[in-house]
Design a protein around this motif. Structure first.
Motif, short mmCIF file in Angstrom:
data_model
loop_
_atom_site.label_atom_id
_atom_site.label_comp_id
_atom_site.label_asym_id
_atom_site.label_seq_id
_atom_site.Cartn_x
_atom_site.Cartn_y
_atom_site.Cartn_z
N ASP A 5 0.75 -0.95 -0.08
CA ASP A 5 0.03 0.20 0.27
C ASP A 5 0.63 1.42 -0.03
O ASP A 5 0.70 2.12 -0.42
CB ASP A 5 -1.26 -0.39 1.25
N SER A 6 2.14 1.47 0.65
CA SER A 6 2.91 2.96 0.93
C SER A 6 3.68 2.99 -0.57
O SER A 6 3.50 3.88 -1.05
CB SER A 6 3.73 2.72 2.03
N ILE A 7 3.79 1.63 -1.61
CA ILE A 7 4.44 2.07 -2.09
C ILE A 7 3.48 2.44 -3.88
O ILE A 7 3.65 3.54 -3.88
CB ILE A 7 5.30 0.36 -2.90
N TYR A 8 2.14 1.60 -3.46
CA TYR A 8 1.88 2.40 -4.66
C TYR A 8 0.51 4.18 -3.82
O TYR A 8 0.24 4.38 -5.21
CB TYR A 8 -0.38 1.18 -4.72
N LYS A 9 1.08 3.87 -2.80
CA LYS A 9 0.60 5.60 -2.26
C LYS A 9 0.99 6.68 -2.93
O LYS A 9 0.49 7.68 -2.89
CB LYS A 9 0.71 5.50 -0.61
N GLN A 10 2.61 6.33 -3.24
CA GLN A 10 3.19 7.44 -3.80
C GLN A 10 2.89 7.88 -5.12
O GLN A 10 2.62 9.00 -5.81
CB GLN A 10 4.29 6.80 -3.63
N GLN A 11 2.00 6.55 -5.17
CA GLN A 11 1.22 7.64 -7.15
C GLN A 11 -0.30 8.37 -6.84
O GLN A 11 -1.00 9.37 -7.81
CB GLN A 11 1.29 6.03 -7.76
N PHE A 41 -9.74 -0.01 0.78
CA PHE A 41 -8.55 0.89 0.39
C PHE A 41 -8.32 1.92 1.09
O PHE A 41 -8.03 3.66 1.17
CB PHE A 41 -9.00 1.26 -0.85
N VAL A 42 -7.91 1.61 2.85
CA VAL A 42 -7.68 2.17 3.84
C VAL A 42 -6.02 3.18 3.78
O VAL A 42 -5.58 3.04 3.19
CB VAL A 42 -7.38 1.66 5.21
N GLY A 43 -6.47 4.31 3.41
CA GLY A 43 -5.15 5.23 3.20
C GLY A 43 -5.21 5.84 1.39
O GLY A 43 -4.39 6.80 1.32
N PHE A 44 -6.12 5.12 0.87
CA PHE A 44 -6.50 5.96 -0.28
C PHE A 44 -7.32 6.42 -0.79
O PHE A 44 -8.19 7.14 0.50
CB PHE A 44 -6.00 4.67 -0.60
N ARG A 45 -7.40 7.43 -1.51
CA ARG A 45 -8.75 8.57 -1.89
C ARG A 45 -9.58 7.06 -2.48
O ARG A 45 -9.21 7.25 -3.12
CB ARG A 45 -7.92 9.19 -3.24
N VAL A 46 -10.21 7.53 -2.67
CA VAL A 46 -11.76 6.70 -3.09
C VAL A 46 -13.11 7.32 -2.63
O VAL A 46 -13.49 7.97 -1.99
CB VAL A 46 -12.13 5.81 -1.76
N HIS A 47 -13.63 7.03 -3.72
CA HIS A 47 -14.72 7.84 -4.72
C HIS A 47 -15.59 6.52 -5.07
O HIS A 47 -15.77 5.93 -5.63
CB HIS A 47 -14.46 8.68 -5.53
N PHE A 48 -17.32 6.72 -4.22
CA PHE A 48 -17.92 5.81 -4.40
C PHE A 48 -18.92 6.79 -4.90
O PHE A 48 -19.35 7.56 -4.38
CB PHE A 48 -18.77 4.88 -3.09
N TYR A 49 -20.04 5.61 -5.75
CA TYR A 49 -20.74 6.41 -6.98
C TYR A 49 -21.34 5.60 -6.31
O TYR A 49 -21.59 3.96 -6.92
CB TYR A 49 -20.37 6.27 -8.39
N LEU A 50 -22.79 5.63 -5.56
CA LEU A 50 -24.50 4.70 -5.58
C LEU A 50 -25.35 4.59 -6.79
O LEU A 50 -25.78 6.34 -6.19
CB LEU A 50 -24.17 4.78 -4.18
N PHE A 51 -25.73 3.69 -6.96
CA PHE A 51 -26.71 3.80 -8.09
C PHE A 51 -28.75 3.50 -7.14
O PHE A 51 -27.88 2.99 -6.81
CB PHE A 51 -26.82 3.54 -9.29
N THR A 52 -29.05 4.01 -6.87
CA THR A 52 -29.87 3.50 -6.54
C THR A 52 -31.55 4.23 -7.00
O THR A 52 -31.18 5.78 -8.04
CB THR A 52 -30.18 3.98 -5.12
N ASP A 53 -32.59 4.01 -7.65
CA ASP A 53 -33.68 3.98 -7.61
C ASP A 53 -34.60 5.46 -6.22
O ASP A 53 -35.39 5.95 -6.79
CB ASP A 53 -34.91 3.90 -7.92
N GLY A 120 -6.83 -4.29 -0.37
CA GLY A 120 -5.87 -2.85 -0.72
C GLY A 120 -5.27 -3.02 -2.39
O GLY A 120 -5.69 -3.80 -3.09
N ALA A 121 -3.79 -2.49 -2.17
CA ALA A 121 -3.42 -2.08 -3.24
C ALA A 121 -3.26 -3.06 -4.56
O ALA A 121 -2.22 -3.20 -5.32
CB ALA A 121 -2.22 -1.47 -3.38
#
Ligand SMILES: CC(=O)N[C@H]1[C@@H](OP(=O)(O)OP(=O)(O)OC[C@H]2O[C@@H](n3ccc(=O)[nH]c3=O)[C@H](O)[C@@H]2O)O[C@H](CO)[C@H](O)[C@@H]1O
Ligand SMILES: [Mn+2]
Length: 253
Positions: A5-11, A41-53, A120-121
């Motif tokens: 995770d710390s390696i990928y975090k640098q990206q 993905f704790v510690g990463f930027r995560v954007h959830f997109y929730l589709f609902t009616d 994680g990563a």
């Protein structure tokens, strides 16, 4: 934080994550999101997109730093099969219209699930599939691929590498866009011919992965049967189905 995770975090990555909750499946949102906050993905930027009616029924969930939720309203559909299949088109359009320039990877997950261990990563890749929790140790001739040649999801006996779960797949925007676009087109062509693959979009996903090999294959730790279902063959349950009464939760069971 684990070394990978710390390696990928640098990206400085953003992981878009999509989930659908229509009809009675809105009941699964809270546990899904809260457990994701603990393990995904704790510690990463995560954007959830929730589709609902039913955007009004989305519960308040406290999100950590660099984590966000966007709720997108979609039309309700009567058949669970249509809800499940329609995800491919919605994902295709989301990647085209919203994700370009906003995210590096996208994962598409079922909502009737929870996270129980870290994800994680190590799961990142160009095109990522998960072995289905019921069929990972079955012989190839028992895979529940679509077997009618009339369907574009058709896989002949003796072919196929693995049986992949429809409930979790991902990769880069470009690769998942191609996957969702192809599956959407094939679902449409089948529909015109009045044929619906035996496991809907999961059948088409399996055909896609036969012709376009995933660059990363995740074990059933990443989509287990359920937290109380004997997990002897795997080391740790990271993500699993939650129990549901099909007859009660689906509009047409
Ligand atoms: C573990 C696994 O690989 N599960 C797959 C499997 O059955 P499942 O039994 O897991 O399908 P399901 O009932 O969970 O439906 C798939 C998803 O569609 C959404 N949904 C469905 C019905 C509804 O009324 N409202 C709603 O929002 C929801 O996000 C749900 O998680 O086969 C389906 C297609 O046949 C999908 O490929 C599922 O991903
Ligand atoms: Mn499911």
């Amino acid at each position: 934080m684990p070394v990978i995770d710390s390696i990928y975090k640098q990206q400085n990555l953003t992981i878009a994550t999509t989930v659908f909750a229509l009809g009675k499946y809105t009941r699964f949102i809270k546990d899904f999101l809260e457990s994701a906050e603990q393990h995904y993905f704790v510690g990463f930027r995560v954007h959830f997109y929730l589709f609902t009616d039913q955007p009004e029924s989305v519960p308040e969930v406290k999100m950590g730093e660099n984590r966000s939720l966007t709720v997108l309203k979609v039309q309700s559909l009567n058949r669970w099969q249509d809800i499940s299949m329609n995800r491919m088109e919605k994902l295709e359009k989301l990647i085209e219209n919203e994700l370009a320039g906003e995210a590096d990877y996208v994962f598409c997950l079922d909502v009737d699930t929870m996270f129980y261990g870290r994800w994680g990563a190590e799961s990142l890749g160009r095109l990522v599939g998960v072995m289905h929790p019921w069929l990972f140790d079955a012989p190839r001739d028992q895979f529940t691929y679509e077997r009618r040649p009339e369907s574009l999801a058709y896989i002949p006996a003796g072919e196929g590498d693995y049986y992949y779960a429809g409930a979790a797949f991902g990769g880069t925007l470009e690769d998942v866009h191609n996957l969702t676009k192809t599956c959407r087109e094939h679902l449409n062509i089948d529909a015109v011919k009045s044929i619906e693959a035996v496991w809907q979009e999961e059948s088409h996903l399996n055909k896609y992965f036969l012709l376009n090999k995933p660059s990363k294959l995740l074990s059933p730790e990443y989509m287990w049967r359920g937290i109380n279902e004997g997990a002897a063959p795997i080391k740790i349950v990271r993500f699993a189905n939650v129990p549901k009464n099909y007859a009660e939760v689906r509009s047409n069971a």
